[in-house]
Write a protein that holds these residues in place. Structure first.
Motif, PDB file in Angstrom:
ATOM      1  N   LEU A 352       0.783  -1.577  -0.533  1.00 35.07           N
ATOM      2  CA  LEU A 352       0.086  -0.063   0.223  1.00 35.07           C
ATOM      3  C   LEU A 352       0.462   1.055  -0.105  1.00 35.07           C
ATOM      4  CD1 LEU A 352      -2.805   0.993   0.076  1.00 35.07           C
ATOM      5  CD2 LEU A 352      -2.480   0.830   2.728  1.00 35.07           C
ATOM      6  N   ILE A 396      -7.999   3.182   0.448  1.00 36.77           N
ATOM      7  CA  ILE A 396      -7.218   2.577  -0.983  1.00 36.77           C
ATOM      8  C   ILE A 396      -8.569   3.647  -1.612  1.00 36.77           C
ATOM      9  CG2 ILE A 396      -5.623   1.563  -2.890  1.00 36.77           C
ATOM     10  CD1 ILE A 396      -7.125  -0.482  -0.739  1.00 36.77           C
ATOM     11  N   HIS A 402      -1.761  -0.308  -4.305  1.00 33.62           N
ATOM     12  CA  HIS A 402      -2.023  -1.021  -3.796  1.00 33.62           C
ATOM     13  C   HIS A 402      -1.690  -2.369  -3.924  1.00 33.62           C
ATOM     14  CE1 HIS A 402      -5.804  -0.701  -5.774  1.00 33.62           C
ATOM     15  NE2 HIS A 402      -6.409  -1.534  -5.396  1.00 33.62           N
TER      16      HIS A 402
END
Length: 568
Positions: A352, A396, A402
């Motif tokens: 991430l 996100i 990611h």
């Protein structure tokens, strides 16, 4: 309501014949409007052998050829294997007027007996005495693409790459077909479910409408489906009681109205219909006035499962920003999302955001070299990794790099434009069709937010949990989403009943902890609705308030739900 529903061609033909016999004129016209990929020939053979029509007119014969259609819509389909641009077409634009007039002449030339007009666009040829709408669920369409039973409408492309057929459906055919369905719905006499080969079910429009209204006034679940994938794991098979597959299950679609279907039960007859029909024909009751005003007849939230436990990594990816998806693909909003970790194994990770001081030119150079097969992309050099433990929540927002690594069971909570994933690196994996999965570096590079680095990610995107309420035997936590995203999520831990209020928005929930819970109406407005672990369910906005409590084997225990809704 079994007198309003029929199963099998024999009983359906008997009902249609009774309607025909009740007409006051000798020539009758039965129009069967079909969604693309409905098995028209099956219907024709059944009608011919049972109703003995004087003439059968196939409307598709009057439409443009596949080559003409392709030339007209190519700018929307593009040459890309996956992505196109949402097209604005309506079905009449692909039926030359002179050819329609020829078919109308064929229909009017019959002065005694039954004329059947069938096809995608049949309703353009004749209004008819009886109008039947033959429908099919989106997931079944995909199966027919995959098996090569069908290509796209009027195209000789059954053998073509499934992704390209899906693209033509998503960006062109289904949009056009849905416009026609919505236009015709108030006129149809009967709705025909054609999902199962040689096993049709038919209901009156009145009965179907009653089913839609009832569904929009109570909690409900969609018909889930599960699909293998290259990175698939073992969790879904073990926990959802699925039949073993040669390739492991990767996806679980349990809350995706664009793809899932609904079951309606009319006496002994079970009708399956696209859940989009509920969105189209009960939008205010389902979504709420505020959400409907913002998104129109579109369900803006989806829940799905990504299973990598015992499997591999998802692709390293990024979703387009709102401006990019609107300008490039014609979508009004983008796929903001989050990973809720439903389960994991020790050592599980989520990729991430970028590390501090990443050089964009250097990273893109390595991605291009990896795509060319010159190296294995060193993801850990550029992208943060974080431990993924059960009940962690990773936010996100679009533009954030990611990836779920192996050994995660992810409940993905996201906005609905779900095919717009720009893969940047796929770990050298080959798709189940034996081809490399599409990578879109040219799109990804344009939307990657290079300032989403370690410090920002750790402050903004990981386990942003705030307790916002508590009472006897329950607590409520805000777990996200990020302020850039229009979806809000709330987690409730409870051993006693918890009251929820809709506040004008549809709610989508999942039982993330515990074996069983029951949803009830404080006023008795709907029957108690039981849900089990990992099941996604929907509460229409028409339900002002509801309670959820542990039930069955979970009674007296602490369990949990996560709820998503559109922020005011």
């Amino acid at each position: 309501m079994d007198s309003y529903a029929w199963q099998g061609y024999d009983s359906i033909a008997k009902e249609l014949q009774a309607r025909i016999d009740g007409l006051s004129h000798r020539a009758a016209v039965l129009v069967i409007e079909c969604y693309p990929t409905v098995r028209q020939e099956e219907i024709v053979q059944a009608i011919r052998s049972r109703l003995n029509p004087a003439k059968i007119v196939r409307s598709d014969e009057a439409a443009m050829t596949g080559e003409q259609i392709k030339a007209r819509v190519q700018r929307y389909l593009t040459d890309d294997r996956v992505f196109g641009h949402l097209s604005p077409y309506t079905i009449d634009e692909f039926y030359p007027q002179d050819r329609l007039e020829e078919l109308r002449g064929e229909v009017s030339s019959v002065t005694d007996g039954l004329v059947v007009v069938i096809g995608f666009g049949a309703s353009l040829v004749a209004e008819g005495d009886i109008l039947v709408y033959a429908d099919i669920a989106r997931w079944e369409i995909q199966q027919r693409y995959r098996s090569k039973e069908f290509g796209n409408w009027r195209m000789d492309n059954r053998e073509e790459d499934t992704l390209r057929k899906y693209k033509a459906g998503f960006f062109f055919e289904w949009r056009m077909a849905d416009r026609l369905k919505r236009k015709l719905f108030s006129r149809i006499d009967y709705y025909l479910d054609t999902n199962v080969k040689d096993d049709p079910k038919m209901v009156t429009r009145e009965a179907l409408t009653a089913g839609l209204r009832q569904t929009a006034s109570q909690p409900f679940r969609l018909v889930p489906y599960f699909d293998p994938g290259v990175w698939g794991g073992t969790w879904l098979e073990e926990h959802i009681d699925l039949p073993p597959k040669e390739k492991p299950y990767a996806w679980g679609f349990d809350g995706v109205p664009e793809e899932n279907s609904l079951y309606f039960q009319y006496g002994p007859v079970r009708v399956e219909l696209p859940s989009l029909n509920l969105v189209f024909f009960q939008p205010r009751e389902l979504l709420g006035d505020r959400v409907y005003a913002r998104f129109g007849a579109e369900f803006p939230i989806r829940f799905d499962f990504l299973d990598t436990i015992g499997g591999g990594n998802l692709s390293l990816q990024v979703h387009p920003t709102t401006d990019y998806i609107r300008q490039t693909f014609g979508m009004p909003y983008t796929q903001d999302e989050s990973y809720y970790i439903l389960d994991s194994k020790p050592g599980a990770l989520v990729y991430l955001g970028l590390k501090e001081d990443v050089n964009p030119e250097e990273m893109m150079r390595d991605l291009r070299r990896a795509q060319a097969g010159e190296l294995s992309f060193p993801a850990e050099r550029y992208v943060n990794t974080y431990p993924a433990n059960k009940h962690d929540h990773f936010l996100i927002p679009a533009g954030t790099i990611h990836c779920s690594a192996a050994d995660c069971m992810v409940l993905e909570i996201s906005a609905t434009p779900y095919i717009f994933t720009f893969k940047l690196w796929d770990w050298g994996q080959i798709g189940l069709d034996g081809k490399p999965r599409p990578v879109h570096l040219e799109h990804g590079e344009k939307v990657l937010q290079w300032d989403r680095t370690t410090s920002w990610v750790e402050e903004q995107l990981i386990n942003r949990v705030d307790q916002v309420g508590e009472g006897a035997g329950w607590s409520e936590e805000r777990t996200g989403m990020h302020e850039f995203q229009f979806i809000e999520t709330r987690r409730h831990w409870f051993s006693e009943p918890v009251l929820h209020e809709s506040n004008g928005s549809v709610h989508m929930l999942n039982l993330i902890e515990g074996e069983e819970a029951v949803v009830e109406s404080p006023n008795g407005d709907f029957e108690p609705f039981v849900v089990r672990f990992a099941e996604t369910f929907i509460i229409p906005a028409s339900i002002a308030s509801y309670t959820i409590r542990p039930s069955g084997p979970s009674e007296g225990k602490k369990i949990a739900t996560i709820k998503a809704y559109v922020r005011p």
